[in-house]
Structures are given as C-alpha cells and as structure tokens.
Design a protein around this motif. Structure first.
Motif, PDB file in Angstrom:
ATOM      1  N   TYR A  32       0.811  -1.210   0.000  1.00  0.00           N
ATOM      2  CA  TYR A  32       0.000   0.000   0.000  1.00  0.00           C
ATOM      3  C   TYR A  32       0.845   1.260   0.000  1.00  0.00           C
ATOM      4  O   TYR A  32       1.828   1.363   0.726  1.00  0.00           O
ATOM      5  N   HIS A  33       0.419   2.220  -0.816  1.00  0.00           N
ATOM      6  CA  HIS A  33       0.868   3.591  -0.651  1.00  0.00           C
ATOM      7  C   HIS A  33       0.131   4.174   0.560  1.00  0.00           C
ATOM      8  O   HIS A  33      -1.033   3.846   0.806  1.00  0.00           O
ATOM      9  N   MET A  34       0.784   5.045   1.292  1.00  0.00           N
ATOM     10  CA  MET A  34       0.220   5.554   2.535  1.00  0.00           C
ATOM     11  C   MET A  34       0.215   7.075   2.546  1.00  0.00           C
ATOM     12  O   MET A  34       1.017   7.730   1.874  1.00  0.00           O
ATOM     13  N   GLY A  35      -0.693   7.621   3.337  1.00  0.00           N
ATOM     14  CA  GLY A  35      -0.770   9.064   3.447  1.00  0.00           C
ATOM     15  C   GLY A  35      -1.352   9.514   4.766  1.00  0.00           C
ATOM     16  O   GLY A  35      -1.914   8.718   5.530  1.00  0.00           O
ATOM     17  N   ARG A  45     -11.541  17.669   4.696  1.00  0.00           N
ATOM     18  CA  ARG A  45     -10.344  16.886   4.967  1.00  0.00           C
ATOM     19  C   ARG A  45      -9.254  17.283   3.967  1.00  0.00           C
ATOM     20  O   ARG A  45      -9.483  17.300   2.755  1.00  0.00           O
ATOM     21  N   GLU A  46      -8.068  17.617   4.470  1.00  0.00           N
ATOM     22  CA  GLU A  46      -7.007  18.106   3.611  1.00  0.00           C
ATOM     23  C   GLU A  46      -5.768  17.228   3.684  1.00  0.00           C
ATOM     24  O   GLU A  46      -5.451  16.634   4.716  1.00  0.00           O
ATOM     25  N   PHE A  47      -5.071  17.188   2.584  1.00  0.00           N
ATOM     26  CA  PHE A  47      -3.854  16.403   2.444  1.00  0.00           C
ATOM     27  C   PHE A  47      -2.734  16.989   3.284  1.00  0.00           C
ATOM     28  O   PHE A  47      -2.570  18.207   3.370  1.00  0.00           O
ATOM     29  N   VAL A  48      -1.939  16.123   3.896  1.00  0.00           N
ATOM     30  CA  VAL A  48      -0.771  16.537   4.663  1.00  0.00           C
ATOM     31  C   VAL A  48       0.510  15.979   4.054  1.00  0.00           C
ATOM     32  O   VAL A  48       1.438  16.723   3.737  1.00  0.00           O
ATOM     33  N   ALA A  49       0.579  14.659   3.892  1.00  0.00           N
ATOM     34  CA  ALA A  49       1.785  14.014   3.388  1.00  0.00           C
ATOM     35  C   ALA A  49       1.441  12.636   2.854  1.00  0.00           C
ATOM     36  O   ALA A  49       0.450  12.029   3.262  1.00  0.00           O
ATOM     37  N   ALA A  50       2.271  12.128   1.946  1.00  0.00           N
ATOM     38  CA  ALA A  50       2.073  10.797   1.393  1.00  0.00           C
ATOM     39  C   ALA A  50       3.416  10.166   1.083  1.00  0.00           C
ATOM     40  O   ALA A  50       4.419  10.860   0.884  1.00  0.00           O
ATOM     41  N   TYR A  94      -6.133  13.974  12.778  1.00  0.00           N
ATOM     42  CA  TYR A  94      -5.239  13.460  11.755  1.00  0.00           C
ATOM     43  C   TYR A  94      -5.603  12.024  11.425  1.00  0.00           C
ATOM     44  O   TYR A  94      -5.746  11.181  12.313  1.00  0.00           O
ATOM     45  N   TYR A  95      -5.735  11.749  10.130  1.00  0.00           N
ATOM     46  CA  TYR A  95      -6.163  10.448   9.642  1.00  0.00           C
ATOM     47  C   TYR A  95      -5.088   9.794   8.796  1.00  0.00           C
ATOM     48  O   TYR A  95      -4.476  10.451   7.943  1.00  0.00           O
ATOM     49  N   CYS A  96      -4.890   8.523   9.010  1.00  0.00           N
ATOM     50  CA  CYS A  96      -4.029   7.703   8.185  1.00  0.00           C
ATOM     51  C   CYS A  96      -4.848   7.118   7.043  1.00  0.00           C
ATOM     52  O   CYS A  96      -6.007   6.745   7.236  1.00  0.00           O
ATOM     53  N   PRO A 103       0.161   7.130  -4.181  1.00  0.00           N
ATOM     54  CA  PRO A 103       0.280   7.837  -2.906  1.00  0.00           C
ATOM     55  C   PRO A 103      -0.872   8.819  -2.782  1.00  0.00           C
ATOM     56  O   PRO A 103      -0.997   9.737  -3.600  1.00  0.00           O
ATOM     57  N   PRO A 104      -1.739   8.667  -1.811  1.00  0.00           N
ATOM     58  CA  PRO A 104      -2.983   9.448  -1.784  1.00  0.00           C
ATOM     59  C   PRO A 104      -2.749  10.902  -1.401  1.00  0.00           C
ATOM     60  O   PRO A 104      -2.289  11.199  -0.294  1.00  0.00           O
ATOM     61  N   LYS A 105      -3.066  11.799  -2.332  1.00  0.00           N
ATOM     62  CA  LYS A 105      -2.951  13.236  -2.107  1.00  0.00           C
ATOM     63  C   LYS A 105      -4.304  13.926  -2.162  1.00  0.00           C
ATOM     64  O   LYS A 105      -4.385  15.136  -1.960  1.00  0.00           O
ATOM     65  N   LYS A 106      -5.345  13.175  -2.442  1.00  0.00           N
ATOM     66  CA  LYS A 106      -6.720  13.634  -2.346  1.00  0.00           C
ATOM     67  C   LYS A 106      -7.515  12.595  -1.573  1.00  0.00           C
ATOM     68  O   LYS A 106      -7.229  11.403  -1.675  1.00  0.00           O
TER      69      LYS A 106
END
Length: 123
Positions: A32-35, A45-50, A94-96, A103-106
């Motif tokens: 899995y790609h993770m974010g 909900r906004e993107f932080v890092a992936a 904060y959500y995983c 890599p999830p950015k949205k």
C-alpha cells in the motif's frame, strides 16, 4: 483488506513536536501507498503528506513542508508522521490513509482510513 489505527496525538504547546503512528493489520501492508490527512471542525479533509509503497517518493502539502516528515517501517507495519515546530493552525484530527493505486494526495484516492487521532496545539 487492511485496518489502520492511529496513535500519538495529544495536546502540545506551539513550537513543540509530536510523532504520529499508524499501525496496519491485515494483508501485505507493504503493498500500500500511505498518506496522512487532517480535518479541523468545519473544514474539508485536507492532504498533509504521502509516501509510496517503496518509500522512494514522498509528497507534502505546503503547510507541512520543512516541518513534517513522513516515513514508514514495513517490518513493523507502521507509517509515521513526525511533526515539528507545531502551530495552532495544525490543530485537527489526523487520519491515516492507504491506497493500492497511488500515494494518496486527495481524499478520494484513499481506499482505507483509520479512525483518526486528535492533535491540539495551544497558543
């Protein structure tokens, strides 16, 4: 396919640090790609890092650049978010997130979500 459980949140003073952890259970975490995403009350909900499954590629939202670091330890089935120089505007749940595709950015790019962990930065 995979279950995600976040931990490490809490209350911290501005300028302090926290390390969030996301522990995965189920089949083949390394696939899995993770974010990481965050959501404050009233906001989307906004993107932080992936990070890619191989850890070769990492991505950061502008507010996280230079302060946050995403990493993963596939042997421990865990992804981390090291947060330094925290600001009150970092306050959020904060959500995983996990994705088989990218890599999830949205938010729509994530296939699985954890329940979230609260981060509160006092001013």
């Amino acid at each position: 396919q995979v279950q995600l459980v976040e931990s490490g949140g809490g209350l911290v003073q501005a300028g302090g640090s926290l390390r969030l952890s996301c522990a995965a259970s189920g089949r083949t975490f390394s696939s899995y790609h993770m974010g990481w995403f965050r959501q404050a009350p009233g906001n989307e909900r906004e993107f932080v890092a992936a990070i890619s499954w191989s850890a070769f590629r990492t991505y950061y939202a502008d507010p996280a650049k230079g302060r946050f670091t995403i990493s993963r330890d596939n042997a421990k089935n865990t992804v981390y978010l090291q947060m330094n120089s925290l600001k009150p505007e970092d306050t959020a749940v904060y959500y995983c997130a996990a994705s088989l595709n990218t890599p999830p950015k949205k938010p729509i790019e994530a296939n699985y979500w954890g329940q979230g962990t609260q981060v509160t930065v006092s001013s």
